[in-house]
Scaffold this motif. Sequence first.
Motif, PDB file in Angstrom:
ATOM      1  N   GLN A 198      -5.806   9.680   1.496  1.00 60.88           N
ATOM      2  CA  GLN A 198      -4.408   9.895   1.757  1.00 60.88           C
ATOM      3  C   GLN A 198      -4.242   9.227   3.122  1.00 60.88           C
ATOM      4  OE1 GLN A 198      -1.875  11.763   0.042  1.00 60.88           O
ATOM      5  NE2 GLN A 198      -0.829  10.441   1.386  1.00 60.88           N
ATOM      6  N   TYR A 199      -5.279   9.108   4.034  1.00 61.06           N
ATOM      7  CA  TYR A 199      -5.124   8.494   5.402  1.00 61.06           C
ATOM      8  C   TYR A 199      -5.964   7.317   5.679  1.00 61.06           C
ATOM      9  CZ  TYR A 199      -2.492  12.895   5.906  1.00 61.06           C
ATOM     10  OH  TYR A 199      -1.681  14.130   5.570  1.00 61.06           O
ATOM     11  N   SER A 200      -5.559   6.343   5.275  1.00 65.62           N
ATOM     12  CA  SER A 200      -6.323   4.990   5.431  1.00 65.62           C
ATOM     13  C   SER A 200      -5.395   4.024   5.691  1.00 65.62           C
ATOM     14  CB  SER A 200      -6.702   4.509   3.925  1.00 65.62           C
ATOM     15  OG  SER A 200      -5.669   4.418   2.970  1.00 65.62           O
ATOM     16  N   PHE A 201      -6.247   3.064   6.972  1.00 64.53           N
ATOM     17  CA  PHE A 201      -5.466   2.524   8.000  1.00 64.53           C
ATOM     18  C   PHE A 201      -6.013   0.866   8.136  1.00 64.53           C
ATOM     19  CE2 PHE A 201      -4.908   6.810   9.356  1.00 64.53           C
ATOM     20  CZ  PHE A 201      -3.811   7.080   9.287  1.00 64.53           C
ATOM     21  N   SER A 202      -4.906  -0.020   8.308  1.00 68.13           N
ATOM     22  CA  SER A 202      -5.648  -1.210   8.553  1.00 68.13           C
ATOM     23  C   SER A 202      -6.165  -1.561  10.058  1.00 68.13           C
ATOM     24  CB  SER A 202      -4.667  -2.327   8.317  1.00 68.13           C
ATOM     25  OG  SER A 202      -3.415  -2.298   9.139  1.00 68.13           O
ATOM     26  N   SER A 203      -6.556  -2.418  10.520  1.00 72.55           N
ATOM     27  CA  SER A 203      -6.650  -2.622  11.743  1.00 72.55           C
ATOM     28  C   SER A 203      -5.708  -3.267  12.819  1.00 72.55           C
ATOM     29  CB  SER A 203      -8.094  -3.535  12.083  1.00 72.55           C
ATOM     30  OG  SER A 203      -9.210  -2.514  11.635  1.00 72.55           O
ATOM     31  N   GLY A 204      -5.065  -4.016  12.051  1.00 70.41           N
ATOM     32  CA  GLY A 204      -4.142  -4.937  12.600  1.00 70.41           C
ATOM     33  C   GLY A 204      -2.907  -5.245  11.426  1.00 70.41           C
ATOM     34  N   ARG A 205      -1.928  -6.071  11.970  1.00 71.70           N
ATOM     35  CA  ARG A 205      -0.742  -6.175  10.926  1.00 71.70           C
ATOM     36  C   ARG A 205      -0.619  -7.940  10.746  1.00 71.70           C
ATOM     37  NH1 ARG A 205       4.791  -3.600  12.256  1.00 71.70           N
ATOM     38  NH2 ARG A 205       5.021  -4.115   9.999  1.00 71.70           N
ATOM     39  N   LYS A 206      -1.674  -8.335  10.719  1.00 75.64           N
ATOM     40  CA  LYS A 206      -1.911  -9.805  10.335  1.00 75.64           C
ATOM     41  C   LYS A 206      -2.704 -10.412   9.412  1.00 75.64           C
ATOM     42  CE  LYS A 206       0.190 -11.922  14.943  1.00 75.64           C
ATOM     43  NZ  LYS A 206       0.006 -12.872  15.743  1.00 75.64           N
ATOM     44  N   SER A 207      -2.901 -11.080   8.527  1.00 77.53           N
ATOM     45  CA  SER A 207      -3.893 -11.502   7.448  1.00 77.53           C
ATOM     46  C   SER A 207      -4.881 -11.762   8.230  1.00 77.53           C
ATOM     47  CB  SER A 207      -3.450 -12.667   6.632  1.00 77.53           C
ATOM     48  OG  SER A 207      -2.017 -12.319   5.741  1.00 77.53           O
ATOM     49  N   ILE A 208      -4.974 -12.503   9.415  1.00 75.39           N
ATOM     50  CA  ILE A 208      -6.126 -13.012  10.194  1.00 75.39           C
ATOM     51  C   ILE A 208      -7.135 -11.964  10.705  1.00 75.39           C
ATOM     52  CG2 ILE A 208      -5.425 -15.375  10.536  1.00 75.39           C
ATOM     53  CD1 ILE A 208      -4.679 -14.469  13.255  1.00 75.39           C
ATOM     54  N   ASP A 209      -6.480 -10.580  10.809  1.00 75.34           N
ATOM     55  CA  ASP A 209      -7.085  -9.501  11.352  1.00 75.34           C
ATOM     56  C   ASP A 209      -8.029  -8.876  10.018  1.00 75.34           C
ATOM     57  OD1 ASP A 209      -5.828  -9.738  13.756  1.00 75.34           O
ATOM     58  OD2 ASP A 209      -3.988  -8.326  12.994  1.00 75.34           O
ATOM     59  N   ALA A 210      -7.588  -9.082   8.836  1.00 72.02           N
ATOM     60  CA  ALA A 210      -8.152  -8.304   7.640  1.00 72.02           C
ATOM     61  C   ALA A 210      -9.654  -8.657   7.390  1.00 72.02           C
ATOM     62  CB  ALA A 210      -7.329  -8.580   6.376  1.00 72.02           C
TER      63      ALA A 210
ATOM     64  N   TYR B 136       7.039   5.187   6.404  1.00 70.30           N
ATOM     65  CA  TYR B 136       6.125   4.232   6.488  1.00 70.30           C
ATOM     66  C   TYR B 136       6.673   3.239   7.608  1.00 70.30           C
ATOM     67  CZ  TYR B 136       3.548   5.467   2.420  1.00 70.30           C
ATOM     68  OH  TYR B 136       2.890   6.198   1.471  1.00 70.30           O
ATOM     69  N   THR B 137       7.947   3.532   8.137  1.00 69.35           N
ATOM     70  CA  THR B 137       8.160   2.613   9.427  1.00 69.35           C
ATOM     71  C   THR B 137       7.963   2.795  10.752  1.00 69.35           C
ATOM     72  OG1 THR B 137      10.441   3.736   9.178  1.00 69.35           O
ATOM     73  CG2 THR B 137      10.348   1.688   7.852  1.00 69.35           C
ATOM     74  N   ASN B 138       7.091   4.003  10.863  1.00 71.74           N
ATOM     75  CA  ASN B 138       6.832   4.433  12.115  1.00 71.74           C
ATOM     76  C   ASN B 138       5.347   3.813  12.546  1.00 71.74           C
ATOM     77  OD1 ASN B 138       4.738   6.329  11.052  1.00 71.74           O
ATOM     78  ND2 ASN B 138       6.559   7.611  10.605  1.00 71.74           N
ATOM     79  N   ASP B 139       4.932   4.371  13.762  1.00 68.95           N
ATOM     80  CA  ASP B 139       3.731   3.772  14.414  1.00 68.95           C
ATOM     81  C   ASP B 139       2.536   4.201  13.362  1.00 68.95           C
ATOM     82  OD1 ASP B 139       4.751   2.647  16.410  1.00 68.95           O
ATOM     83  OD2 ASP B 139       4.601   4.158  17.920  1.00 68.95           O
ATOM     84  N   LYS B 140       2.421   4.974  12.537  1.00 67.78           N
ATOM     85  CA  LYS B 140       1.521   5.374  11.680  1.00 67.78           C
ATOM     86  C   LYS B 140       1.542   4.700  10.273  1.00 67.78           C
ATOM     87  CE  LYS B 140       0.184   9.310   8.822  1.00 67.78           C
ATOM     88  NZ  LYS B 140       1.287   9.158   7.590  1.00 67.78           N
ATOM     89  N   GLY B 141       2.736   4.727   9.793  1.00 66.00           N
ATOM     90  CA  GLY B 141       2.988   4.092   8.579  1.00 66.00           C
ATOM     91  C   GLY B 141       2.933   2.587   8.475  1.00 66.00           C
ATOM     92  N   VAL B 142       3.407   2.010   9.604  1.00 66.20           N
ATOM     93  CA  VAL B 142       3.076   0.575   9.535  1.00 66.20           C
ATOM     94  C   VAL B 142       1.655   0.082   9.427  1.00 66.20           C
ATOM     95  CG1 VAL B 142       4.994   0.254  10.645  1.00 66.20           C
ATOM     96  CG2 VAL B 142       3.053   0.351  12.007  1.00 66.20           C
ATOM     97  N   TYR B 143       0.514   1.058   9.550  1.00 66.34           N
ATOM     98  CA  TYR B 143      -0.675   0.570   9.092  1.00 66.34           C
ATOM     99  C   TYR B 143      -1.410   1.311   8.105  1.00 66.34           C
ATOM    100  CZ  TYR B 143      -0.549  -1.218  13.858  1.00 66.34           C
ATOM    101  OH  TYR B 143      -0.111  -2.058  14.937  1.00 66.34           O
TER     102      TYR B 143
END
Length: 648
Positions: free
Chosen positions: A319-331, A507-514
């Motif tokens: 339910q709570y899974s997050f990316s490390s960044g917001r760019k493809s080069i972070d993935a 999904y538009t707050n500091d949690k949701g965007v990741y």
Amino acid sequence: MVNNMKRFWNHPWSVAVCNLVLIFVLYTINRLFFYWVNSDIYPDVSCSHLLEMLVGGMRFDVTALFYLNSVYMLLMWAPLPWSWRTNATYQTVAKWFYWVPNIVGILVNSVDTVYVRFSDRRTTMAFFSEFENDDNLTSIFFTSMVQYWYVTLFTIALIAVLILLTRKSSVSESNCRPVPYYIGETLLLCVSIYFVIIGIRSGFGAFTRPITLSNALQYTNRPCETNIVLNTPFCLMRSSSSDTYQNPHYFSDDEMEQLYTPVHQAHLQGELSKNVVVFILESFSKEYIGFYNHDLEDGTYTGYTPFLDSLLCHSTTYQYSFSSGRKSIDAMPSVLASIPRLGSPYILTPYSSNTITSLANCLGSKGYTTAFFHGAPNGSMGFLAFSRSCGFDSYYGKDEYNNNADYDGYWAIWDEEFLQYMGRTLSDMPQPFCASVFTATSHHPFQVPERYANAFKEGTHPIHRTIGYTDNALRQFIEYAKTQPWYANTLFVFTADHTNALTHNEYTNDKGVYEVPIIFFDPACDTARFETQMPVAQVDIMPSILSYVGYDEPYIAFGEDVLTQTLEHKYVVNYNQPIYQCFSNHLLVQFDGQHITHIYDFRQDRLLRNDLLNELQSSPEVQDMLNYLKAYIQQYINRMIDNQLTVQ
């Protein structure tokens, strides 16, 4: 005819080009000398591989030399009156703007010929912060000039050749008419600027990012070989102070190790025979997947991925899974090497040439065949370079696909065709194999093939239709895989590189965007598990896979095994520039590097509107999270600086 040739040969434009070619040749000679002096550091380099690195190094030389000679080129190519441009004083000034930057470039390259033996990397801007308090560098420098006298003599010889062979314009005043002259020279300047921009970026087009240090990995077999490919002026220019790290000294080394260590000791042993396929899905925000969104606060249901929804009923997900960044080069670093983004994107930092632990080199050392797939032109986004750094045996891109009829015209081969190509390629690979693919169609400008113009749900944003298209491409891939003997013995992992085009408030707050999906699907173990307590992140994917398949060696990872471990995985860290974020099973703590700035209970406060800083800042739970976060940051920074991303 003779006069015209003489005029062309001595034209300021031609003279400048000749002088640029001269310094370009000297840099190549300097690179050969660098390799000769340090050949003991780079054993087993074949002639063909050395040639590959020399050719690759020319890309970085062009960028550095265009920067260094920018003023000189402008002086020589500016459409000024002819009498000015060929004036002796003007030519002398231009010549000094050529000599000084290039002599400095030769000097710093020569210094690194020696210094690289002690630093393991070319000098970057980090050098000046690391040694800002040392007052003995001058004496060390002059002592080294004597100790390494052969480097000193070689440097003097290069500078002498540069000075002696520099050409200057010597054409007498032109008799041509002013208007054609100024028009012609202005057009020549514009064309020259266009090609200079291409040289500085090392390419031109939508899929080409300006070249960085990490691109050197594309030409190497080992990360340390990037020192041969690169040149020091380029490294200094591309490593601004914001990209370098300094030890924050939150804790002593012993305290830091007690609080957090990225060293994983393997506890499981298996046959290491299970195949692994990792999908990094372009822009597949968790918001787009209906499975996760039955209870959105605004009462609506969203979903554009019927295939993934069906697959999730037979998978392990969170339910709570997050990316490390917001760019493809972070993935790619996060997913395939368990290296998060903490500051600048890893592959854009001066530390991108560090030796790293990755899924490919861990499993490759155990006999796995490894391959990375990305349907864009080879070199796009730096993926080819990073895949080589990870140790993937093979790279399959647009070049290997070799059929432009399936090119979308913007970014890459259409996902449907490319995933089918990937499936056929996997069927030809020896088992066990470890493969990863980075999809591309769900990238702006969000186009789908004409045959699917009305096939997928439109949604409220153009990306939604492309998400449906790629979801269908995944369905077709799995349908093909089911017909192959390797399917039942394969662990499939799905995640997204980052979020995109978010519309729901949650999904538009500091949690949701990741929030991105993280899905583990094993056809041989058809049991569904939906974890609703434990937070997980992209960096957890690599250690989870290694444990699941039975990897039995210690390794470095900034994530945790979330599939087989019995210990509680308490926290997830990511970077919301310029704030560090730490998630527990219900709290989000935000930290600016010195102080906690916000605290939210994201389970109870899904829109993050109620800051609990004053209430919880001093609580034991928050202090435990803060200590973990500080130790995590300090471990990351120290290991980046010291090149300690592998088990010693």
